[in-house]
Design a protein around this motif. Structure first.
Motif, PDB file in Angstrom:
ATOM      1  N   GLN A 103     -19.384  30.759  58.961  1.00  6.79           N
ATOM      2  CA  GLN A 103     -19.969  30.834  60.297  1.00  6.79           C
ATOM      3  C   GLN A 103     -19.182  29.995  61.308  1.00  6.79           C
ATOM      4  OE1 GLN A 103     -24.536  30.903  60.233  1.00  6.79           O
ATOM      5  NE2 GLN A 103     -24.048  30.362  58.116  1.00  6.79           N
ATOM      6  N   VAL A 104     -18.724  28.833  60.884  1.00  3.20           N
ATOM      7  CA  VAL A 104     -17.929  27.994  61.787  1.00  3.20           C
ATOM      8  C   VAL A 104     -16.605  28.685  62.100  1.00  3.20           C
ATOM      9  CG1 VAL A 104     -16.792  25.758  62.072  1.00  3.20           C
ATOM     10  CG2 VAL A 104     -19.023  25.884  60.946  1.00  3.20           C
ATOM     11  N   ARG A 105     -15.986  29.276  61.074  1.00  2.00           N
ATOM     12  CA  ARG A 105     -14.706  29.962  61.280  1.00  2.00           C
ATOM     13  C   ARG A 105     -14.886  31.247  62.083  1.00  2.00           C
ATOM     14  NH1 ARG A 105     -13.460  31.059  56.290  1.00  2.00           N
ATOM     15  NH2 ARG A 105     -11.947  29.395  55.859  1.00  2.00           N
ATOM     16  N   ASP A 106     -15.864  32.058  61.703  1.00  3.69           N
ATOM     17  CA  ASP A 106     -16.063  33.352  62.344  1.00  3.69           C
ATOM     18  C   ASP A 106     -16.416  33.206  63.819  1.00  3.69           C
ATOM     19  OD1 ASP A 106     -16.485  36.362  61.992  1.00  3.69           O
ATOM     20  OD2 ASP A 106     -18.417  35.749  62.815  1.00  3.69           O
ATOM     21  N   SER A 107     -17.143  32.152  64.169  1.00  2.00           N
ATOM     22  CA  SER A 107     -17.529  31.932  65.564  1.00  2.00           C
ATOM     23  C   SER A 107     -16.401  31.336  66.397  1.00  2.00           C
ATOM     24  CB  SER A 107     -18.739  30.996  65.621  1.00  2.00           C
ATOM     25  OG  SER A 107     -18.405  29.707  65.131  1.00  2.00           O
ATOM     26  N   ARG A 146     -29.700  25.131  56.286  1.00  2.00           N
ATOM     27  CA  ARG A 146     -29.726  25.451  54.854  1.00  2.00           C
ATOM     28  C   ARG A 146     -28.442  26.132  54.402  1.00  2.00           C
ATOM     29  NH1 ARG A 146     -35.180  28.815  55.043  1.00  2.00           N
ATOM     30  NH2 ARG A 146     -34.019  29.596  56.852  1.00  2.00           N
ATOM     31  N   SER A 147     -27.574  26.462  55.333  1.00  2.00           N
ATOM     32  CA  SER A 147     -26.288  27.086  54.985  1.00  2.00           C
ATOM     33  C   SER A 147     -25.432  26.090  54.215  1.00  2.00           C
ATOM     34  CB  SER A 147     -25.561  27.545  56.248  1.00  2.00           C
ATOM     35  OG  SER A 147     -26.307  28.511  56.947  1.00  2.00           O
ATOM     36  N   ARG A 148     -24.812  26.538  53.173  1.00  2.00           N
ATOM     37  CA  ARG A 148     -24.025  25.666  52.308  1.00  2.00           C
ATOM     38  C   ARG A 148     -22.675  26.309  51.999  1.00  2.00           C
ATOM     39  NH1 ARG A 148     -27.767  22.870  53.445  1.00  2.00           N
ATOM     40  NH2 ARG A 148     -29.052  21.524  52.092  1.00  2.00           N
ATOM     41  N   GLY A 149     -21.712  25.474  51.638  1.00  3.75           N
ATOM     42  CA  GLY A 149     -20.441  25.937  51.108  1.00  3.75           C
ATOM     43  C   GLY A 149     -19.759  27.000  51.941  1.00  3.75           C
ATOM     44  N   ASN A 150     -19.401  28.100  51.277  1.00  3.95           N
ATOM     45  CA  ASN A 150     -18.654  29.167  51.945  1.00  3.95           C
ATOM     46  C   ASN A 150     -19.436  29.792  53.093  1.00  3.95           C
ATOM     47  OD1 ASN A 150     -16.518  28.818  50.168  1.00  3.95           O
ATOM     48  ND2 ASN A 150     -17.226  30.393  48.756  1.00  3.95           N
ATOM     49  N   VAL A 157     -20.835  19.539  55.604  1.00  8.82           N
ATOM     50  CA  VAL A 157     -19.967  19.715  56.775  1.00  8.82           C
ATOM     51  C   VAL A 157     -18.551  19.243  56.467  1.00  8.82           C
ATOM     52  CG1 VAL A 157     -19.538  18.952  59.146  1.00  8.82           C
ATOM     53  CG2 VAL A 157     -21.839  19.646  58.460  1.00  8.82           C
ATOM     54  N   GLU A 158     -18.420  18.146  55.756  1.00  8.19           N
ATOM     55  CA  GLU A 158     -17.083  17.644  55.446  1.00  8.19           C
ATOM     56  C   GLU A 158     -16.315  18.608  54.550  1.00  8.19           C
ATOM     57  OE1 GLU A 158     -17.232  12.857  56.040  1.00  8.19           O
ATOM     58  OE2 GLU A 158     -17.789  13.614  54.060  1.00  8.19           O
ATOM     59  N   LYS A 159     -16.993  19.342  53.698  1.00  9.73           N
ATOM     60  CA  LYS A 159     -16.308  20.383  52.913  1.00  9.73           C
ATOM     61  C   LYS A 159     -15.741  21.448  53.842  1.00  9.73           C
ATOM     62  CE  LYS A 159     -19.432  19.831  48.952  1.00  9.73           C
ATOM     63  NZ  LYS A 159     -20.521  20.464  48.167  1.00  9.73           N
ATOM     64  N   THR A 160     -16.514  21.799  54.875  1.00  7.18           N
ATOM     65  CA  THR A 160     -16.038  22.781  55.856  1.00  7.18           C
ATOM     66  C   THR A 160     -14.864  22.228  56.650  1.00  7.18           C
ATOM     67  OG1 THR A 160     -18.179  23.899  56.069  1.00  7.18           O
ATOM     68  CG2 THR A 160     -16.704  24.030  57.958  1.00  7.18           C
ATOM     69  N   LEU A 161     -14.916  20.945  56.998  1.00 14.26           N
ATOM     70  CA  LEU A 161     -13.830  20.340  57.774  1.00 14.26           C
ATOM     71  C   LEU A 161     -12.520  20.318  56.989  1.00 14.26           C
ATOM     72  CD1 LEU A 161     -15.752  17.344  59.416  1.00 14.26           C
ATOM     73  CD2 LEU A 161     -15.054  19.497  60.491  1.00 14.26           C
ATOM     74  N   PRO A 185      -9.445  22.218  59.320  1.00  8.38           N
ATOM     75  CA  PRO A 185      -9.073  20.920  59.904  1.00  8.38           C
ATOM     76  C   PRO A 185      -8.922  20.943  61.420  1.00  8.38           C
ATOM     77  CG  PRO A 185      -7.196  21.959  58.809  1.00  8.38           C
ATOM     78  CD  PRO A 185      -8.404  22.767  58.453  1.00  8.38           C
ATOM     79  N   GLN A 186      -8.823  22.134  62.015  1.00 10.36           N
ATOM     80  CA  GLN A 186      -8.689  22.221  63.473  1.00 10.36           C
ATOM     81  C   GLN A 186     -10.014  21.982  64.189  1.00 10.36           C
ATOM     82  OE1 GLN A 186      -8.768  24.756  61.422  1.00 10.36           O
ATOM     83  NE2 GLN A 186      -9.868  26.498  62.291  1.00 10.36           N
ATOM     84  N   VAL A 187     -11.126  22.030  63.464  1.00 11.80           N
ATOM     85  CA  VAL A 187     -12.444  21.807  64.064  1.00 11.80           C
ATOM     86  C   VAL A 187     -12.682  20.312  64.214  1.00 11.80           C
ATOM     87  CG1 VAL A 187     -14.930  22.116  63.778  1.00 11.80           C
ATOM     88  CG2 VAL A 187     -13.357  23.949  63.118  1.00 11.80           C
TER      89      VAL A 187
END
Length: 326
Positions: free
Chosen positions: A152-156, A143-147, A171-175, A179-181
């Protein structure tokens, strides 16, 4: 042309169109993808039916590289047909004493990857794979969205991500932001409305291989990191808690006698696997040798209960209250 693992990484970066790898099993695909995450290497998976076929593909030039088990590979290396760059085990392989380990080559365990999906068998496969190879899984509430998702992806410090196609837009917004993920795999299921994304590895293709034994150098250290689980973030940014293998083992083993789990029990799971309580319930159920059925959703919980007739349903108070007053 590479003479070391580091040279191979540089070659894949400079030859993106030619960079690929042969794989015959999920047991080889996952460490290959983790190698890419850790090193920044490029490479598209090419599926084969066996390690022997993967080796022949590299010898013939149809594939640039492969990760395989030692027995079929050693004679080809000793005969000069293959160049072994590194071994995945903690120690060098006796038959190839000059080939360094991945750690010696600068690539080790402890890589982190995020998982964004509802409860599916593939979620469990990711958990077990991480446990075996010493990677750290970051289960994120879908249910996590947007920022909130990006944070969470960045902080981890996740190097890669696995997700189901129903969340591809988020997910594509996060990518874009990170871009390194790298995308390790995308899961498709009936009922997902989003179109396929052929640029990402398909989880079905990754898993569609022969069964393989656990890796010889599988992780056995209860003190090693296993998961980073985040809070809901209702009072600010979600906060990640690093949990070790031993944390889950001690909780699971204590829960079995305390709650009276039996091999004949059937748990009906509806809490998300990103929820720490559900994770403990899963490991306790597995420790007892019992079975788990996953509810289609909380809305279908009553129908699923009638269908499978569970003996155990892990829950939280607000769900019980909602059910009583629903």
């Amino acid at each position: 042309p590479a003479k070391s693992a580091k040279e191979l990484v540089e070659w894949t970066k400079a030859n993106t169109g030619k960079a690929n790898y042969a794989t015959s099993s999920p047991a080889f695909t996952l460490p290959s993808e983790l190698f890419k995450m850790k090193s920044g290497a490029n490479g598209t998976a090419i599926p084969y039916k066996s390690s022997g076929e993967s080796i022949l593909a590299v010898i013939s030039g149809d594939a640039a590289m492969t990760i395989v088990d030692p027995p079929p590979m050693v004679p080809q290396v000793q005969g000069g047909k293959l160049k072994a760059l590194a071994v995945l085990a903690k120690e060098r392989f006796p038959d190839l004493p000059d080939v360094p380990t991945m750690t010696e080559a600068g690539i080790g365990r402890g890589d982190r990857f995020s998982v964004v999906m509802k409860n599916h068998p593939e979620f469990v496969y990711c958990m077990m794979a991480a446990s075996l190879i010493g990677a750290v899984i970051v289960p994120i509430d879908p249910r996590s969205r947007g920022n909130k998702l990006t944070y969470q992806v960045r902080d981890s410090n996740s190097k890669g991500i696995i997700f189901s196609n129903e969340y591809v837009s988020e997910v594509e917004k996060t990518l874009v932001e990170l871009p390194q993920v790298k995308v390790i795999g995308i899961l498709y299921k009936p009922g997902f409305d989003n179109p396929r994304r052929d640029q990402y590895p398909d989880m079905a293709s990754i898993l569609d291989g022969p069964n393989a034994d656990p890796p010889a150098d599988r992780n056995r250290d209860p003190r090693s990191p296993f998961e980073i689980i985040y809070t809901s973030g209702t009072t600010g940014e979600p906060k990640g808690a690093m949990l070790m293998h031993g944390n889950f083992c001690s909780n699971a083993l204590a829960s079995v006698p305390t709650l009276g789990y039996q091999e004949t029990d059937l748990e009906l799971s509806f809490l998300p696997l990103s929820h720490v309580f559900e994770r403990v319930a899963y490991y306790a159920t597995m420790s007892a040798g019992a079975s788990i059925a996953y509810a289609e959703s909380i809305d279908t919980l009553q129908d699923n209960m009638a269908e499978v007739r569970p003996t155990v349903i892990p829950s939280v108070p607000n769900c019980l209250i909602a059910d009583c007053h629903g």
